[in-house]
Scaffold this motif. Structure first.
Motif, PDB file in Angstrom:
ATOM      1  N   GLY A  87       9.181   7.808  -7.772  1.00  0.00           N
ATOM      2  CA  GLY A  87       7.991   7.393  -7.650  1.00  0.00           C
ATOM      3  C   GLY A  87       7.336   7.156  -8.866  1.00  0.00           C
ATOM      4  N   LEU A  88       7.756   8.100  -9.871  1.00  0.00           N
ATOM      5  CA  LEU A  88       7.154   7.633 -11.144  1.00  0.00           C
ATOM      6  C   LEU A  88       7.717   6.507 -11.985  1.00  0.00           C
ATOM      7  CD1 LEU A  88       7.169  11.577 -12.570  1.00  0.00           C
ATOM      8  CD2 LEU A  88       5.168  10.207 -11.902  1.00  0.00           C
ATOM      9  N   LEU A  89       9.042   6.293 -11.513  1.00  0.00           N
ATOM     10  CA  LEU A  89       9.602   5.233 -12.140  1.00  0.00           C
ATOM     11  C   LEU A  89       9.264   3.794 -11.475  1.00  0.00           C
ATOM     12  CD1 LEU A  89      12.081   4.351 -13.982  1.00  0.00           C
ATOM     13  CD2 LEU A  89      13.507   4.218 -11.923  1.00  0.00           C
ATOM     14  N   THR A  90       8.465   3.846 -10.416  1.00  0.00           N
ATOM     15  CA  THR A  90       7.858   2.879  -9.471  1.00  0.00           C
ATOM     16  C   THR A  90       6.477   2.644 -10.393  1.00  0.00           C
ATOM     17  OG1 THR A  90       8.840   3.582  -7.348  1.00  0.00           O
ATOM     18  CG2 THR A  90       7.191   1.807  -7.460  1.00  0.00           C
ATOM     19  N   ALA A  91       5.930   3.472 -10.527  1.00  0.00           N
ATOM     20  CA  ALA A  91       4.780   3.411 -11.462  1.00  0.00           C
ATOM     21  C   ALA A  91       4.816   2.796 -12.686  1.00  0.00           C
ATOM     22  CB  ALA A  91       4.028   5.075 -11.595  1.00  0.00           C
ATOM     23  N   VAL A  92       5.658   3.098 -13.329  1.00  0.00           N
ATOM     24  CA  VAL A  92       6.148   2.639 -14.722  1.00  0.00           C
ATOM     25  C   VAL A  92       6.347   0.991 -14.567  1.00  0.00           C
ATOM     26  CG1 VAL A  92       7.846   2.260 -16.495  1.00  0.00           C
ATOM     27  CG2 VAL A  92       7.272   4.854 -15.736  1.00  0.00           C
ATOM     28  N   VAL A  93       7.078   0.687 -13.606  1.00  0.00           N
ATOM     29  CA  VAL A  93       7.484  -0.877 -13.243  1.00  0.00           C
ATOM     30  C   VAL A  93       6.252  -1.433 -12.811  1.00  0.00           C
ATOM     31  CG1 VAL A  93       8.796  -2.364 -11.714  1.00  0.00           C
ATOM     32  CG2 VAL A  93       9.966  -0.079 -12.450  1.00  0.00           C
TER      33      VAL A  93
ATOM     34  N   ALA B 223       0.785  -1.070  -0.047  1.00  0.00           N
ATOM     35  CA  ALA B 223       0.195   0.089  -0.076  1.00  0.00           C
ATOM     36  C   ALA B 223       1.050   1.178   0.014  1.00  0.00           C
ATOM     37  CB  ALA B 223      -0.881   0.001   0.981  1.00  0.00           C
ATOM     38  N   GLY B 224       2.049   1.224   0.731  1.00  0.00           N
ATOM     39  CA  GLY B 224       2.769   2.524   0.936  1.00  0.00           C
ATOM     40  C   GLY B 224       3.497   2.716  -0.481  1.00  0.00           C
ATOM     41  N   VAL B 225       3.941   1.465  -1.231  1.00  0.00           N
ATOM     42  CA  VAL B 225       4.454   1.785  -2.669  1.00  0.00           C
ATOM     43  C   VAL B 225       3.436   2.472  -3.653  1.00  0.00           C
ATOM     44  CG1 VAL B 225       5.297   0.535  -4.510  1.00  0.00           C
ATOM     45  CG2 VAL B 225       6.388  -0.199  -2.417  1.00  0.00           C
ATOM     46  N   LEU B 226       2.163   1.912  -3.495  1.00  0.00           N
ATOM     47  CA  LEU B 226       1.301   2.363  -4.353  1.00  0.00           C
ATOM     48  C   LEU B 226       0.937   3.908  -4.152  1.00  0.00           C
ATOM     49  CD1 LEU B 226      -1.359  -0.590  -4.632  1.00  0.00           C
ATOM     50  CD2 LEU B 226       0.026   0.247  -6.471  1.00  0.00           C
ATOM     51  N   SER B 227       0.743   4.098  -2.808  1.00  0.00           N
ATOM     52  CA  SER B 227       0.467   5.343  -2.534  1.00  0.00           C
ATOM     53  C   SER B 227       1.649   6.417  -2.864  1.00  0.00           C
ATOM     54  CB  SER B 227       0.138   5.637  -0.874  1.00  0.00           C
ATOM     55  OG  SER B 227       1.297   5.243  -0.116  1.00  0.00           O
ATOM     56  N   GLY B 228       3.074   5.650  -2.688  1.00  0.00           N
ATOM     57  CA  GLY B 228       3.827   6.486  -3.197  1.00  0.00           C
ATOM     58  C   GLY B 228       3.907   6.965  -4.764  1.00  0.00           C
ATOM     59  N   CYS B 229       3.428   5.970  -5.351  1.00  0.00           N
ATOM     60  CA  CYS B 229       3.103   6.246  -6.906  1.00  0.00           C
ATOM     61  C   CYS B 229       2.291   7.563  -7.054  1.00  0.00           C
ATOM     62  CB  CYS B 229       2.646   5.247  -7.763  1.00  0.00           C
ATOM     63  SG  CYS B 229       3.732   3.813  -7.600  1.00  0.00           S
ATOM     64  N   ALA B 230       1.198   7.483  -6.110  1.00  0.00           N
ATOM     65  CA  ALA B 230       0.003   8.659  -6.168  1.00  0.00           C
ATOM     66  C   ALA B 230       0.808   9.779  -5.748  1.00  0.00           C
ATOM     67  CB  ALA B 230      -0.927   8.172  -5.293  1.00  0.00           C
ATOM     68  N   THR B 231       1.687   9.963  -4.809  1.00  0.00           N
ATOM     69  CA  THR B 231       2.337  11.014  -4.397  1.00  0.00           C
ATOM     70  C   THR B 231       3.223  11.775  -5.490  1.00  0.00           C
ATOM     71  OG1 THR B 231       3.668  10.088  -2.901  1.00  0.00           O
ATOM     72  CG2 THR B 231       1.920  10.771  -1.741  1.00  0.00           C
ATOM     73  N   ALA B 232       3.880  10.689  -6.008  1.00  0.00           N
ATOM     74  CA  ALA B 232       4.786  11.076  -6.895  1.00  0.00           C
ATOM     75  C   ALA B 232       4.213  11.778  -8.148  1.00  0.00           C
ATOM     76  CB  ALA B 232       5.571  10.091  -7.420  1.00  0.00           C
ATOM     77  N   SER B 233       2.771  11.281  -8.525  1.00  0.00           N
ATOM     78  CA  SER B 233       2.263  11.910  -9.469  1.00  0.00           C
ATOM     79  C   SER B 233       1.662  13.456  -9.018  1.00  0.00           C
ATOM     80  CB  SER B 233       1.129  11.122 -10.027  1.00  0.00           C
ATOM     81  OG  SER B 233       0.237  10.758  -9.041  1.00  0.00           O
ATOM     82  N   LEU B 234       1.633  13.456  -7.871  1.00  0.00           N
ATOM     83  CA  LEU B 234       1.263  14.925  -7.348  1.00  0.00           C
ATOM     84  C   LEU B 234       2.464  15.638  -7.544  1.00  0.00           C
ATOM     85  CD1 LEU B 234      -0.766  14.576  -3.950  1.00  0.00           C
ATOM     86  CD2 LEU B 234      -1.428  15.336  -5.988  1.00  0.00           C
ATOM     87  N   GLY B 235       3.667  15.133  -7.256  1.00  0.00           N
ATOM     88  CA  GLY B 235       4.852  15.930  -7.493  1.00  0.00           C
ATOM     89  C   GLY B 235       5.260  16.215  -8.693  1.00  0.00           C
TER      90      GLY B 235
END
Lengths: 405, 211
Positions: A123-129, A39-51
């Protein structure tokens, strides 16, 4: 001090790998459960998109003022103020999902921006992966469907499975690395610096060193007291008996005094043996911890049940500390607790030796002047922990955790 | 009257004193109890151990000083664990009559202990030979003691223990006139006023050595 329940807790054991954590800090939280981390990783993607959104929108708006020398400083302040909010969100995410707890202290502007930029990128890289992982899952589903319909040759299936397996491995490996990177990034920007950690460790060592010295002095005082109150008094009394025998008015009187003196000399010897044993039990070196502890239980007036389960040998310093913890705790219990039974357990839990002494006595152990302070220092010097739990009314449990590494 | 925290030793002392024809009025285990007993019935003499409960430091000495102050007629013999110059000085600066300071182990030499008791009861003083020796040994540069001959030093040591001239001559196997001669020479060398009454002489010597 008479504690209802005093927790004499020293520093947490240093967890390897990683720096030892100082006494004042909360103990390191164990790694969070997998679902929480996911959940932390997923929310990390969300916050990264906010960034990303923030940098895109605000960066574009503030672009001209940032380039213009006169307005640059002000624009930077505006940019950072927003960035700080996002960074606070990131930190909350880290603490909620990963259990981070970093000291709250001011972070300079340029570091805030740098962290947010790096974190956003990661975070965006995580989203891509993650996206690739999803894509892989869809492909795998199609493959299974084709297999079910029988439109797939086995050679093609093998090729796909092999390729898919390798790609899946790489993808998961990437996710794991990115998660570790996220943790490291937060530690680097908000955690205590290497220098601070060292400073704390040095403080801690200085404290424990002073405590050890104090414990040594206390020990010496005790030995002196033992010699003075026991052996020396007995010897003086013995010499007096002999002196009186020499001055005896009648042979009978002289004889009876000599007999007393003879008995007294036996007692002096016993006393001396006891004192020597209390100073250092040689059995520890010759026969090992188990035998030395058996000696402790034999000497105790209260029945002692010994649960000793150790496979291999221990470092000498750990053995000695374990011996003194048991010996001191058992002596204390015999003196003060009015217990009917003492249970001693010595067991290894992984790389840590756990020594536990329980009695069914009245509790309310005095934590000062009862040798517990000395034990505390002794255990602390080995980076161990000592807990004393002794509510009024009992029972008393003393636990020492000694790292053997 | 006795104050000694070790039961074993206390019993031994009581037995010894009774055997020697003394009467033991009370035997207690700490300083406070001793003062209370003296208050109730002042004895001729108290024997008190310095180190007693509760703190095992100088309870006995404090009790002894209190007794010296409140009942000057009561003889006080203090037993000390180690040679403590400071304690000895505290005890002796008040007055050197009916007072003694012995090392505890001296009790084991029954004759010396009884002898010290008798001297104190006779109004004199008894200082442990070991204490005196240590005081005399402390010869620093320019110390007038360094100018004493070995014989004079022996005389001074014996004197400081509280012995009379007659006892000194007996102990050192010299004539009493020789003792007097040595003493005069000692007092000259130490620059001490000539006084009669050996207690004051001891006091003077001890104070001088303490300085």
């Amino acid at each position: 001090m008479q504690g209802d329940s005093a927790d004499f807790t020293t520093r947490p054991l240093p967890t390897a790998p990683g720096p030892a954590r100082p006494g004042g800090d909360p103990p390191p939280t164990p790694p969070a459960a997998l679902p929480r981390r996911a959940a932390g990783v997923l929310s990390g993607c969300a916050t990264a998109s906010l960034g990303l959104l923030y940098f895109a929108v605000v960066g574009t708006l503030l672009g001209p003022p940032l380039l213009w020398p006169r307005t640059r400083r002000h624009a930077l302040v505006v940019l950072t103020a927003g960035a700080r909010r996002l960074v606070r969100l990131e930190r909350r995410r880290r603490s909620a999902f990963f259990g981070d707890s970093f000291p709250d202290r001011p972070v300079p502007d340029h570091r805030i921006l740098r962290y947010l930029a790096t974190r956003t990128y990661a975070g965006l890289l995580t989203a891509v992966v993650l996206g690739l992982l999803g894509f892989g899952v869809v492909l795998a589903g199609l493959l299974v469907a084709a297999l079910a319909r029988g439109t797939l040759g086995w050679r093609e299936l093998l090729t796909q499975a092999l390729l898919g397996g390798v790609l899946l491995f790489l993808d998961v490996q990437g996710l794991v690395s990115l998660e570790a990177f996220d943790a490291r990034l937060a530690r680097e920007y908000f955690g205590p610096s290497e220098r601070e950690l060292m400073q704390r460790r040095i403080d801690e060592l200085a404290t424990s060193r002073a405590a050890v010295l104090q414990a040594v002095d206390t020990e010496r005082r005790r030995i002196e007291r033992d010699l003075h109150d026991g052996v020396q008094q007995r010897l003086v009394a013995l010499a007096m008996l002999l002196g009186r025998a020499r001055r005896g008015r009648t042979p009978e009187q002289a004889d009876s005094l000599l007999e007393q003196a003879h008995r007294e000399s036996q007692d002096v010897l016993t006393e001396l043996r006891e004192v020597a044993w209390r100073v250092y039990p040689t059995a520890l070196d010759n026969l090992g911890l188990k035998e030395a502890l058996a000696g402790v239980s034999e000497r105790c007036d209260i029945p002692v049940r010994m649960d000793f389960a150790l496979a291999g040998p221990l470092p000498a310093s750990v053995e000695t500390a374990a011996y003194f913890v048991v010996s001191e705790a058992v002596t204390n219990a015999a003196k003060h607790s009015a217990a009917t039974e003492i249970v001693v357990s010595v067991r290894a839990h992984g790389p840590v030796l756990v020594v536990r002494i329980e009695d069914d006595g009245v509790g309310g152990a005095h934590l000062t002047g009862s040798g517990l302070t000395g034990l505390h220092s002794r255990v602390g010097a080995l980076d161990g922990r000592l807990h004393v739990h002794s509510p009024t009314g009992g029972p008393t449990t003393i636990t020492a955790e000694l790292p053997c590494g | 009257m006795l104050a000694e925290d070790s039961t074993l030793l206390r019993e031994g002392l009581v037995r010894l004193l009774v055997e020697e024809g003394h009467e033991v009025l009370a035997a207690v285990g700490d300083g406070v109890a001793l003062v209370r007993q003296v208050e109730a019935q002042p004895p001729d003499m108290v024997v008190v151990d310095i180190r007693m409960p509760p703190t095992h430091t100088d309870e006995g000495l404090r009790a002894a000083l209190e007794i010296r102050e409140r009942w000057p007629g009561v003889g006080v013999l203090v037993l000390s664990q180690h040679m403590e110059r400071n304690y000895a000085a505290q005890l002796l600066t008040s007055s050197a009559e009916r007072v003694g300071y012995l090392l505890k182990d001296r009790v084991a030499q029954v004759e010396e202990f009884l002898d010290a008791l008798e001297r104190i009861q006779a109004g004199g003083a008894a200082i442990d030979p070991e204490v005196v020796r240590q005081l005399v040994i402390r010869t620093t540069h320019g110390d007038p003691l360094a100018r004493l001959t070995p014989r004079e030093r022996g005389v001074l040591e014996t004197l400081a223990q509280g012995h009379t001239n007659a006892a000194i001559s007996e102990k050192l196997h010299i004539s009493t006139s020789a003792v007097e001669k040595h003493l005069n020479s000692i007092f000259d060398k130490l620059g001490l006023a000539h006084t009669t009454g050996y207690n004051r002489r001891i006091l003077a010597v001890l104070r001088y050595l303490e300085s």
